[in-house]
Design an enzyme around this catalytic site. Structure first.
Site, PDB file in Angstrom:
ATOM      1  N   HIS A  36      -4.402  -8.477  -4.057  1.00 55.97           N
ATOM      2  CA  HIS A  36      -4.282  -8.810  -2.635  1.00 55.97           C
ATOM      3  C   HIS A  36      -2.909  -8.462  -2.072  1.00 55.97           C
ATOM      4  O   HIS A  36      -2.744  -8.349  -0.851  1.00 55.97           O
ATOM      5  CB  HIS A  36      -4.577 -10.300  -2.424  1.00 55.97           C
ATOM      6  N   ARG A  56     -10.214  -5.816  -0.319  1.00 61.35           N
ATOM      7  CA  ARG A  56     -10.160  -6.945  -1.239  1.00 61.35           C
ATOM      8  C   ARG A  56     -10.635  -6.472  -2.607  1.00 61.35           C
ATOM      9  O   ARG A  56     -11.258  -5.416  -2.730  1.00 61.35           O
ATOM     10  CB  ARG A  56     -11.047  -8.085  -0.742  1.00 61.35           C
ATOM     11  N   ARG A 112      -3.223  -5.356  -0.162  1.00 57.04           N
ATOM     12  CA  ARG A 112      -3.873  -5.591   1.133  1.00 57.04           C
ATOM     13  C   ARG A 112      -2.864  -6.179   2.132  1.00 57.04           C
ATOM     14  O   ARG A 112      -2.833  -5.781   3.297  1.00 57.04           O
ATOM     15  CB  ARG A 112      -5.061  -6.525   0.944  1.00 57.04           C
ATOM     16  N   TYR A 144       0.548 -12.056   9.795  1.00 56.55           N
ATOM     17  CA  TYR A 144       1.346 -10.887   9.397  1.00 56.55           C
ATOM     18  C   TYR A 144       2.478 -10.597  10.379  1.00 56.55           C
ATOM     19  O   TYR A 144       3.428  -9.883  10.042  1.00 56.55           O
ATOM     20  CB  TYR A 144       0.448  -9.661   9.238  1.00 56.55           C
ATOM     21  N   HIS A 201     -11.274  -9.630   9.411  1.00 54.67           N
ATOM     22  CA  HIS A 201     -11.012 -11.046   9.663  1.00 54.67           C
ATOM     23  C   HIS A 201     -11.951 -11.579  10.738  1.00 54.67           C
ATOM     24  O   HIS A 201     -12.232 -10.885  11.715  1.00 54.67           O
ATOM     25  CB  HIS A 201      -9.564 -11.260  10.127  1.00 54.67           C
ATOM     26  N   LYS A 207     -16.135  -9.941   2.926  1.00 55.37           N
ATOM     27  CA  LYS A 207     -16.039 -11.381   3.148  1.00 55.37           C
ATOM     28  C   LYS A 207     -16.545 -11.708   4.550  1.00 55.37           C
ATOM     29  O   LYS A 207     -16.192 -11.032   5.513  1.00 55.37           O
ATOM     30  CB  LYS A 207     -14.584 -11.832   2.983  1.00 55.37           C
TER      31      LYS A 207
END
Length: 279
Positions: free
Chosen positions: A217, A119, A220, A252, A243, A144
């Protein structure tokens, strides 16, 4: 709660705005006053996604949750989330960006964003101590969700990083940047600014002739999609991306062109079959 400091700051600004508008904190208002204010903001918002209106609602939700009050206390409206699939670059487009990056700093930046799936905040926060060239790993510290993770470093990226470090001689953070005047949009340290990273990515994409809308992003998203197409399993990808929920990673699967689920146009079979029948 898994939200960044910038998100909390954004919520606070919107709560402060409505407080100044009425001269009292929102929890002291009745629901009709809040409804009128939100209606006004919705009509005033010029962006298609009505970003300002949405953030007003999110800010008020944040306030209510902090006070232990239900959303029904102010009769806050529900927010419909747009189901938009992310933009993904082809490998040829990523290669073109790497080739067209004139500065070594930008080449390494693109390499980390794509090659490690970082990120924007994560790439800005890479320290020299996080790089392990012997094990070919990068430690992503407090990404994150406040969880550390390790991601593999490509041998090509290791060579580039060593060359960059030798030339630039960074002392702490890998990427240093010039502080912005009066702290506008910048940080209190000497890290590469968020605005600087975003500008670099857009300039390189433009130089490479990429016509898609490219953000930090996007690289990514491309990292995740290409790994799935190269055969990586979804659980391993989830850990590499950092995640918390597998549902986020599974999005995805709607983009990746997997060999086991190969999608094609009927024009391909039409041309193949009809051209054979004409011979």
């Amino acid at each position: 709660m898994g939200r960044s400091q910038s998100t909390f700051n954004n919520y606070s600004r919107h709560v402060a705005a409505i407080s100044l508008y009425f001269g009292k904190i929102p929890t002291e208002l009745d629901s009709e006053q809040v409804q009128d204010y939100l209606f006004y903001q919705q009509k005033k918002s010029k962006t298609p996604s009505q970003t300002y209106f949405k953030h007003c609602v999110y800010g008020l939700r944040f306030l209510l949750k902090s006070e232990g009050l239900p959303y029904e206390f102010l009769r806050l409206p529900s927010i419909k989330h747009d189901k938009k699939l992310p933009v993904v670059l082809s490998k040829e487009e990523v290669w073109a960006m790497l080739q067209c990056a004139k500065l070594l700093k930008h080449k390494i930046l693109i390499g980390l964003l794509y090659g490690c799936g970082l990120r924007c905040m994560e790439v800005r926060s890479v320290r020299l101590q996080d790089l392990d060239f012997d094990r070919k790993q990068l430690k992503v510290v407090q990404g994150k969700g406040k969880k550390d993770r390790y991601v593999p470093l490509s041998e090509h990226l290791v060579r580039g990083l060593k060359k960059y470090i030798e030339a630039e001689k960074p002392q702490d953070y890998l990427f240093n940047g010039q502080p912005l005047p009066n702290g506008a949009g910048g940080d209190f340290d000497n890290r590469y600014s968020q605005r600087g990273v975003q500008w670099a990515v857009k300039q390189v994409a433009k130089a490479a002739g990429v016509k898609k809308e490219v953000h930090t992003h996007t690289l990514r998203h491309s990292y995740a999609t290409h790994l799935l197409e190269d055969g990586m399993d979804i659980m391993t990808l989830k850990d590499l991306l950092g995640h918390q929920n597998i549902e986020t990673t599974m999005e995805y699967l709607h983009i990746a062109q997997l060999e086991s689920q190969r999608i094609f146009s009927p024009l391909d079979t039409l041309f193949a079959q009809c051209s054979q029948s004409l011979k």
